[in-house]
Each structure stands twice: as C-alpha cells, then as structure tokens.
Design an enzyme around this catalytic site. Structure first.
Site, PDB file in Angstrom:
ATOM      1  N   LYS A   1       1.037  -1.042  -0.072  1.00 22.23           N
ATOM      2  CA  LYS A   1       0.239  -0.514   0.050  1.00 22.23           C
ATOM      3  C   LYS A   1       1.190   1.495   0.241  1.00 22.23           C
ATOM      4  O   LYS A   1       2.262   1.132   0.647  1.00 22.23           O
ATOM      5  CB  LYS A   1      -0.416  -0.405   1.611  1.00 22.23           C
ATOM      6  CG  LYS A   1       0.094   0.303   2.813  1.00 22.23           C
ATOM      7  CD  LYS A   1      -1.098   0.685   4.224  1.00 22.23           C
ATOM      8  CE  LYS A   1      -2.072   2.028   3.415  1.00 22.23           C
ATOM      9  NZ  LYS A   1      -1.022   3.038   3.559  1.00 22.23           N
TER      10      LYS A   1
ATOM     11  N   THR B   1       2.039   6.421   4.539  1.00 23.89           N
ATOM     12  CA  THR B   1       2.615   4.415   4.728  1.00 23.89           C
ATOM     13  C   THR B   1       2.953   3.557   4.283  1.00 23.89           C
ATOM     14  O   THR B   1       1.866   3.456   3.384  1.00 23.89           O
ATOM     15  CB  THR B   1       2.276   4.421   6.107  1.00 23.89           C
ATOM     16  OG1 THR B   1       1.856   5.361   7.011  1.00 23.89           O
ATOM     17  CG2 THR B   1       2.480   2.669   7.209  1.00 23.89           C
TER      18      THR B   1
END
Lengths: 407, 407
Positions: free
Chosen positions: B179, B190
């Site tokens: 991700k 993140t």
C-alpha cells in the site's frame, strides 16, 4: 540599532533606479541599478547548485578578484542560466555597458538575473534599460522602492529594510532589498538580495559577517526545497559613514553584525512569507538540539515537509507530521522527550508532551493557526542548541502557479 | 521467470483474509491477515525515522529474535505511532490475540498498522477483526485480493503481484502486496509491503536479498519526501516449494533475487503511480553517474523536486527544473555535458543537449508528457553508473487531500 524607513539608498552615497526595459511582456519594471558614489568593498554568497547561471559565475569573480565594486545591474524576466558561452558573453556585455554608462570599469559591476531558464538575454532591451537608468539614478526613498519593484517576478510585495547603527560615534546604515519565489514564465524561484551599507569595514570582515549570518537567515528559508541556479546575496560597503574602519572582531564588529542580522532576518521572513501561493509565514523554532547544525537541520526538515506545509494551509494542528519530519531529519533524539507548541498573535498552545498528544482543543489550535504568521516550537530535549527556519504553507495556488503551461 | 495472476496466497501454503473490523468509520475493510501453514524464515526492512511506530519496534524484534514467523496481522485506520507504552502494549496484545486464534506463539506474529498518528488502537474492533479472520483464511485468488484491499487507505487500487521462478528444478513463487500514500484521517503516508514466497532459502540469504534490493526499489520511490514512522517491508519464506535450500550466492540465489526484484519493482511503481492526488507515474532514469550511490541520489533529487513534479502535472517540459534538481543533489558533474530526454508510450524526445535547450517542439513534449506513465532520462556524462527512481506529479488534489481538516 533602530529600523528606519528606507531601502538600498538609505546608506550615504548609494543611488538606485528601476525601469521597464522591455524584457517582461507585461510592461512591468524589469531592470534595476544600484550605484555607489564611492568604491565599495564587496562580499557575496552564491547558490551551491552545480548548475550556476552566468551572472553567478561573473559575480563570484568580481567578489574574489576585483579590488572594489561600485554598481549592481539586475534584470528580471530571464535568468540567463543554462545558456552556455553565449549567455556568459551577454552577462559580460551587460557589465561592460553598465560600466560605460557610469564611467567605471566593468569589473566593478555586479550582475544578477532572475526569470526563465534556458533563454538568452534580449540584449537590445538590456542595453536600452541601462541607458535609461544611468541618468535617472537617485538617492530618494522612491528610487530605492522602484529598484525593489523592478527585481520582482511573482513576488506580491517589494521587500526592503534599513537599520541605523552607531559605530565608533558615527551613524551608519545597513539596508537591503530582496526578491523571492516567483517567475514570469513558470520557472524556478530565484532568491536575490542586495545589501548596502555606508559602514567602513575591512573586506575580510565584511565577507566574514555575511558568510556567518547567511547560515541563520537566508539559508534557513525554504519555499519548496528547490535550490535555484541564480541565488545570490551581495553586500556593498562604501565607508561613507566615516566610522573608524572595522578591521577585527570587537564591539563595532558586533554592532555591525547585529544590524546586518536584523536586515537579513527581516528580508528572509519577507521572502518566506511571500513564497509562491503562500497564505502565511510559517516559522519553526527548534530548541534542545545537541548542536547548532543539528538544530538547523531539524528546523529545516519541518519547514520543508510538504505534509506539514499542507496541514498549515488547512489550519490543521496535525502534529504527527511535525514529529515525523523531526524524526527523518537525520538527527538523533528520543521521541518520547519531545514537546511541541503552536504560537501566533492569537495565543500559544502546547500540542505535544513527551512525544504524544497533549490534551488540547482542536478549535483553539485552528484559531492560532489562522493568523498570517504562525510558529511551531519544538523542544527535542537532547541538548542546549536552537535554530529558527522560515517557510510558508503549501497551497493550491502553489501548484497552479507551477503547473501552468509556459506560454 | 514469469508473472502470474496472484497475490500473497500464490506461493504454496499461504492463506489470507481481509475484513471490516470496525476501525474505519466508512465501513471499508480495515484488517488483513496472512498465515503460512509452515513456519517461515523472515526478513524485514523498516523506516529509518527516529520516530518509530509501535508495530515497527515489535516487528524488528520478531525478525531479529524469533526463530520463525508464521503470520502477519495488519490494520488500517490507526497507525499506532506516537502512542507511548500503551501503544506498544496494544501492539503486543494484537500479536497475542492473533497467535491464540491461530495456535502459534505471539512471537511468530508480525504486526503492521497504518493510519492516523497519535491515536490509540480501538482494541475491541481489533479483537473482533482477528476472531472474524482466523476461521475464513483461504488460499484462493480472492482471499489475497481481499487482504490487499483491507490494507488500503487513500490508495485508489489494490497492489499485488506474483512471479514464478525455477529453483533447482522446482517451481517457486515470489509474491507480494503493498500500500502507498494514503490516509483515512489525514496523516502521513505509510508504505507497507508484505512479500511471501514458498522458496526454501536460508534466513541470512533472505535478509541479504531483501536488504540489497530495497535500495533500488522501495527506497527509490517518493510521493512527497516525507518518510513515515510506519514504513515496513517484510518477506516470509516457508520453503514449501521443495527446492534445495539456497544457502549461498549462486545461480539459484541469483534467480530468486531476480524474481524478488521483479515483485519489488512492480509494487514500487504501483505505489508511486498511485501517490496521493497523482495523475501519472513519473519515472526518472539517470545514467552517466560517477558511482551507484550518486546515480540514486541524482534520480531521487529529480523525482522529489516539487517544481519538477508540478511541471509534470502541467504536462510542461520545463527542463530547467530537472537540470536544477540534478545540480542541487550534492553530486558533482559538468552541467555542460548533460543530455535529457522525455519518454512515454507516445514517443521519445531529446530536450536538452550539452546543458542547453535541444531544438524541439513544445507540443511534441506535451504530447509525450500526457500519458499515464512518463519517464525523464538524464545522462550526466560523469561515469558509467545508472539508477531509476519513481514518483508522481504534484497536483491540486495532493494539496486538497492533505490540507483537509481532520474531521
């Protein structure tokens, strides 16, 4: 020391002019000239970019090799960067034409350019600007203002400052004008600052004072993290204040440095607060760093963090981003000893205590962040050193200005 | 080596699940679980940020000290960063609950979190998510996809890849999911990546392969220059492919590294191209650098330059910004030896030759820049080393996403 209303003509013997020479299609002023009646000792600091514009190379030679300088000629609209030998020849000719018009050697003329990269200077317009400016040089308040306006690109306000300081019983003035992030033709920001003083000071002390102060002032500004090919700060001292020459460190040198610091700090804040698309000046004060360089690194990391800058635009006290930027700066500290405050005219609020959220109201934080000048204070609890950096928020207008197709 | 349709469940013995546990108010999936039938050798690389989230600290311990790992539990919505001792206790409990549900020790469970900083994990939702996921773990294509969706925040697409490679006469699979930049509650990006393989490979060789490849893949991505507190890449190898154990450098190690590189490069490009607000993947290839590290530094300087990124958004071939970014990167080269090209599916165009403008049509450049994947190629003429970096354009949506008041 006191601030007075004035620009580069405030010290004795300095004259200036600003005109539209025909470089900018908008019809706005695009050339400025600063002239000193007496020869000046000169100091300079220039971009560290490996890619240096022609005028940067010229000025470095003048500062190092010429016995004195007496004029600065500036154009906005074209940066004269990445222009090869032809660009350097244009720069030399710009100095030579200015010298001829003023009756001084070309080696006494500093040159600066700001604007689009890669285009050659329109020399007809440059020559016409020089011949327009030389006869109208003046020492009035307005003359300095016109020059300060002529170096603007997308700056929204001219940037000038003058301070008076007593040196050995004589009143000397230190003053300057600057420009920040902007462009006519979308291109990179160029920071140019021209500082004048009538203080009498030895050349090596002048360069020492400038080089030392730039670390805490101009080098602590960031609008977007991109270091230009043209950044230049030059300081001209003509000695006409009549103070005993400053030849070593001592009380007068200290006072001169204090005045210079005030001028350079003020111009730094003006430039940061008027960054491209900015809605506010964002100041970051870091304390508790293990050494001075670490303090500067920490403060600059926060002031250049895109996420932090976007949060400031949104008036959002998103302290995780500040702590995160401190954390990736490369300086070692214990995150659990960090305290952070927000400060502005609207008040002061502790938002982080020992590395986690302090109990505060988001509404109060937003109220503090809604001023035109906002400060984040971070104590990292790892020593006694501090530093301040200045930047601005990251706004929709910043992206619009810089994504616009060059046309 | 060939790419196959699949995600983290493509290698033998790996199962996955993704569910809505109740952390995200939107009702979207917010917890994922990966489980291996056999114990795995484990390698990991983690954020270099001084401020490390609780799960990063936990995982570093697991990778270093546990004899094996067998599961990864992930939540999106809350990053569990800057949460003090309470945060670390929550992380430990998350591992313990997962271990209990799967019948493995908590020290065999890796944990990852992504989302808002400073908030504590909602442990009721976490516990409920774990008990939902354990019984529905599956090895189908869809199970991997649900897990890949559950770790998304503002990512617009799930990111998965699997490749097959022959090792010592056996077919092994290396796969992964990742991700990128995103948030539920505006906060920092993140990057999380979970890689699985059924290859049999010694632990030190596994870590060596991961650590080496991350320099040219995940460490060469930038969305906004902000290094998160939670970045984690973990690689689990369960050995179920039955190939002779890879215990030293040699042909099988080379093939494994090649497969791993393909997986990591693909995930890196997926993450960069789906950066917050991005309209395109921006790839920068630098050649002619004096050494490998210099090549990486040059490529990253261009891909992180705000001005260059804004120009890409505007489909503007503003090459002065590329040259400028190379120039301030800290690497030494002769600007007059630099050539720059633009490349995309629409064609290839030389825009800079020997440091100044090559004769080209702006319309042609804009046409090339108008694709979903665009590449800038810069040869700095200072050596034989090259590197590639990936990023995205800087858009109005990036600022909007990150300036939005957290609410």
């Amino acid at each position: 020391m006191k601030t007075v209303d004035g620009g580069v003509t405030a010290p004795k013997g300095f004259k200036a002019a600003g005109v539209h020479a025909g470089i900018k299609k908008s019809g706005k002023k695009d050339m400025a000239l600063i002239y000193s009646e007496a020869p000046c000792r000169t100091a300079g600091v220039f971009t560290t970019n490996v890619v240096k514009a022609a005028p940067v190379k010229w000025d470095q030679k003048v500062v190092l090799e010429s016995p004195f300088a007496q004029a600065v000629v500036v154009n906005s609209g074209v940066a004269n960067a990445c222009t090869g030998k032809e660009g350097y020849d244009c720069c030399t000719e710009m100095a030579a034409e200015t010298g001829k018009a003023l009756g001084i050697p070309k080696e006494a003329v500093l040159v600066a350019s700001t604007g689009v990269i890669g285009a050659q200077l329109p020399m007809d317009a440059i020559r016409s600007g020089i011949s327009k400016m030389a006869p109208i040089l003046g020492c009035k308040r307005l003359d300095a203002r016109l020059a300060a306006e002529a170096i603007m690109t997308t700056d929204t306000k001219p940037k000038e400052i003058a301070v008076e300081v007593e040196l050995g019983g004589k009143t000397a003035v230190v003053s300057g004008m600057g420009k920040g992030s902007g462009m006519i033709h979308p291109n990179m920001a160029t920071m140019l600052c021209f500082l004048t003083t009538d203080a009498c000071i030895a050349r090596e002390m002048l360069q020492k004072a400038l080089s030392a102060d730039v670390k805490d002032t101009f080098n602590m500004i960031s609008v977007d993290g991109d270091t230009s090919t043209n950044d230049s700060v030059v300081l001209l001292a003509n000695g006409m204040a009549g103070n005993p020459e400053i030849t070593e460190e001592g009380e007068d040198y200290r006072l001169f440095c204090e005045a210079l610091h005030e001028v350079m700090t003020t111009l730094s804040k003006m430039i940061a607060g008027d960054g491209e698309g900015a809605t506010c000046l964002f100041e970051v004060k870091v304390s508790g760093a293990p050494d001075k360089e670490a303090a500067r690194t920490l403060a600059k990391a926060v002031v250049t963090s895109s996420l932090t800058k976007a949060a400031v635009f949104g008036r959002d006290a998103n302290w995780g981003r500040i702590l995160c930027a401190l954390g990736y700066s490369g300086v070692s500290f214990d995150p659990e000893k960090v305290d952070i405050w927000l400060l502005s005219r609207a008040g002061k609020l502790k938002i982080v205590e020992n590395g986690t959220a302090a109990g505060y109201e988001e509404e109060e934080a937003t109220r503090i962040l809604s001023e035109e000048e906002v400060t984040a204070i971070a104590d990292v609890g790892a020593g006694d050193f501090s530093a301040t950096a200045w930047g601005c928020d990251l706004t929709l207008d910043y992206v619009k200005i810089n994504a616009d197709y060059r046309s």
